[in-house]
Every structure is written in C-alpha cells, then in structure tokens.
Design a protein around this motif. Structure first.
Motif, mmCIF file in Angstrom:
data_model
loop_
_atom_site.group_PDB
_atom_site.id
_atom_site.type_symbol
_atom_site.label_atom_id
_atom_site.label_comp_id
_atom_site.label_asym_id
_atom_site.label_seq_id
_atom_site.Cartn_x
_atom_site.Cartn_y
_atom_site.Cartn_z
ATOM 1 N N UNK A 99 0.837 -1.200 0.000
ATOM 2 C CA UNK A 99 0.000 0.000 0.000
ATOM 3 C C UNK A 99 0.877 1.257 0.000
ATOM 4 N N UNK A 100 1.971 1.237 0.751
ATOM 5 C CA UNK A 100 2.885 2.381 0.778
ATOM 6 C C UNK A 100 3.534 2.569 -0.593
ATOM 7 N N UNK A 101 3.941 1.483 -1.232
ATOM 8 C CA UNK A 101 4.535 1.567 -2.565
ATOM 9 C C UNK A 101 3.530 2.135 -3.558
ATOM 10 N N UNK A 102 2.300 1.655 -3.485
ATOM 11 C CA UNK A 102 1.247 2.130 -4.387
ATOM 12 C C UNK A 102 0.999 3.620 -4.178
ATOM 13 N N UNK A 103 0.912 4.050 -2.948
ATOM 14 C CA UNK A 103 0.670 5.467 -2.655
ATOM 15 C C UNK A 103 1.798 6.344 -3.193
ATOM 16 N N UNK A 104 3.032 5.902 -2.995
ATOM 17 C CA UNK A 104 4.178 6.670 -3.488
ATOM 18 C C UNK A 104 4.148 6.756 -5.004
ATOM 19 N N UNK A 105 3.902 5.631 -5.656
ATOM 20 C CA UNK A 105 3.869 5.627 -7.115
ATOM 21 C C UNK A 105 2.708 6.458 -7.641
ATOM 22 N N UNK A 106 1.555 6.396 -6.981
ATOM 23 C CA UNK A 106 0.416 7.228 -7.389
ATOM 24 C C UNK A 106 0.762 8.705 -7.281
ATOM 25 N N UNK A 107 1.424 9.088 -6.193
ATOM 26 C CA UNK A 107 1.814 10.485 -6.006
ATOM 27 C C UNK A 107 2.771 10.921 -7.106
ATOM 28 N N UNK A 108 3.762 10.082 -7.400
ATOM 29 C CA UNK A 108 4.705 10.410 -8.472
ATOM 30 C C UNK A 108 3.980 10.527 -9.815
ATOM 31 N N UNK A 110 0.796 11.168 -10.357
ATOM 32 C CA UNK A 110 -0.109 12.324 -10.350
ATOM 33 C C UNK A 110 0.640 13.633 -10.576
ATOM 34 N N UNK A 111 1.913 13.690 -10.198
ATOM 35 C CA UNK A 111 2.721 14.895 -10.391
ATOM 36 C C UNK A 111 3.337 14.982 -11.789
ATOM 37 N N UNK A 112 3.186 13.946 -12.571
ATOM 38 C CA UNK A 112 3.744 13.933 -13.931
ATOM 39 C C UNK A 112 2.680 14.450 -14.898
ATOM 40 N N UNK A 113 3.062 15.389 -15.752
ATOM 41 C CA UNK A 113 2.128 15.960 -16.721
ATOM 42 C C UNK A 113 1.767 14.954 -17.811
ATOM 43 N N UNK A 114 2.667 14.070 -18.118
ATOM 44 C CA UNK A 114 2.383 13.058 -19.135
ATOM 45 C C UNK A 114 2.193 13.646 -20.527
ATOM 46 N N UNK A 115 2.960 14.680 -20.814
ATOM 47 C CA UNK A 115 2.845 15.319 -22.131
ATOM 48 C C UNK A 115 4.187 15.262 -22.852
ATOM 49 N N UNK A 121 8.492 13.918 -13.088
ATOM 50 C CA UNK A 121 8.629 13.683 -11.655
ATOM 51 C C UNK A 121 8.781 12.201 -11.283
ATOM 52 N N UNK A 122 8.273 11.331 -12.123
ATOM 53 C CA UNK A 122 8.411 9.898 -11.830
ATOM 54 C C UNK A 122 9.891 9.511 -11.911
ATOM 55 N N UNK A 123 10.534 9.878 -13.025
ATOM 56 C CA UNK A 123 11.954 9.552 -13.176
ATOM 57 C C UNK A 123 12.801 10.285 -12.150
ATOM 58 N N UNK A 124 12.451 11.549 -11.865
ATOM 59 C CA UNK A 124 13.183 12.305 -10.855
ATOM 60 C C UNK A 124 13.080 11.623 -9.491
ATOM 61 N N UNK A 125 11.881 11.177 -9.159
ATOM 62 C CA UNK A 125 11.678 10.499 -7.876
ATOM 63 C C UNK A 125 12.455 9.201 -7.789
ATOM 64 N N UNK A 126 12.477 8.442 -8.886
ATOM 65 C CA UNK A 126 13.208 7.174 -8.895
ATOM 66 C C UNK A 126 14.713 7.378 -8.847
ATOM 67 N N UNK A 127 15.187 8.532 -9.347
ATOM 68 C CA UNK A 127 16.622 8.805 -9.380
ATOM 69 C C UNK A 127 17.159 9.292 -8.030
ATOM 70 N N UNK A 128 16.282 9.617 -7.098
ATOM 71 C CA UNK A 128 16.722 10.094 -5.789
ATOM 72 C C UNK A 128 17.305 8.943 -4.972
#
Length: 135
Positions: A99-108, A110-115, A121-128
């Motif tokens: 559930x924690x993994x799902x929430x984190x991934x959903x947040x990432x 949701x912050x991505x424009x996808x355009x 933000x997804x790649x930025x988050x994974x690179x941290x």
C-alpha cells in the motif's frame, strides 16, 4: 502415472515437480526401467497440497513444515494454527508495504504531466537516493 500425467492431475508443472524433487520438498519419484518418473495418487495429492499452499503465499520453508505436520498424524493442531497465524502476520506486513509503494507511485504519477515535456517527476523520484515517502 508419468510426470505429464501428474502435472495435469495436480496443476503443478512438470518443471516444478522436478524442482520440488530436487530441493527435497517431495520424495524422489519411483522410476521405470527406462528411467521415467512414476507418480502415485498419493504423490499427486501431495503436489496438490503444495500447489494450494503456494497459492496462499506460503514460502517453501513453510510448506515443508506444513507437509511435515500434515504427514504427522499425532501433530497438535496448535502447531498448524501457529504457522498459519504467523503467515497472516507476514501477509499483513506485506500488504502495508505494498500500500505504501502504491501510494508513493500514485503520487509520483499524479505529479507527472504526461505530455511532450521532458521533465518527469516519476523519473526524478526514482533517481533520488530514497524515493520520497508517500503523502
């Protein structure tokens, strides 16, 4: 019956049957003069037991313990219940982690424009060093 028949009757693939034999989860199969494995109805029953245990998420070590308890007619049911309750606790911990993994991934996500923009933000988050905790 041969390994193919045992696989069909138990729902366990021939490859997994050979693996279970190799790791000692099931006893070595009887062999024909030509070296083919032979399985009895009791063997198929054991393979079904293993398949059901795996479907419930028990580890190989836990399944070995369950088989030992299953074959021991003088076992106290409290030992079986204790093993099952520990597995329930383990599953609950895993559910919390998922559930924690799902929430984190959903947040990432949701912050991505996808355009067409390269910022993501997804790649930025994974690179941290550590993925930011879920909100």
């Amino acid at each position: 019956m041969n390994i193919g028949g045992a696989a069909n009757a138990s729902g366990v693939s021939a490859k997994m049957i050979r693996h279970y034999e190799e790791i000692g989860l099931i006893p070595p199969a009887a062999r024909t003069d030509a070296g083919y494995r032979l399985y009895s109805e009791r063997d198929v029953h054991l393979l079904r037991f293993i398949r059901q245990s795996r479907m419930l998420g028990f580890s190989m070590k836990q399944i070995a313990a369950l088989i030992g308890l299953w074959l021991d007619q003088s076992r106290p049911s409290s030992k079986v219940k204790q093993l099952a309750q520990q597995h329930i606790r383990d599953l609950n911990e895993k559910i919390i982690e998922l559930q924690a993994m799902k929430s984190t991934l959903e947040r990432l996500a949701n912050n991505c424009h996808g355009d067409a923009r390269p910022e993501c933000p997804i790649l930025d988050g994974l690179a941290q060093q550590q993925v930011p905790p879920f909100a």
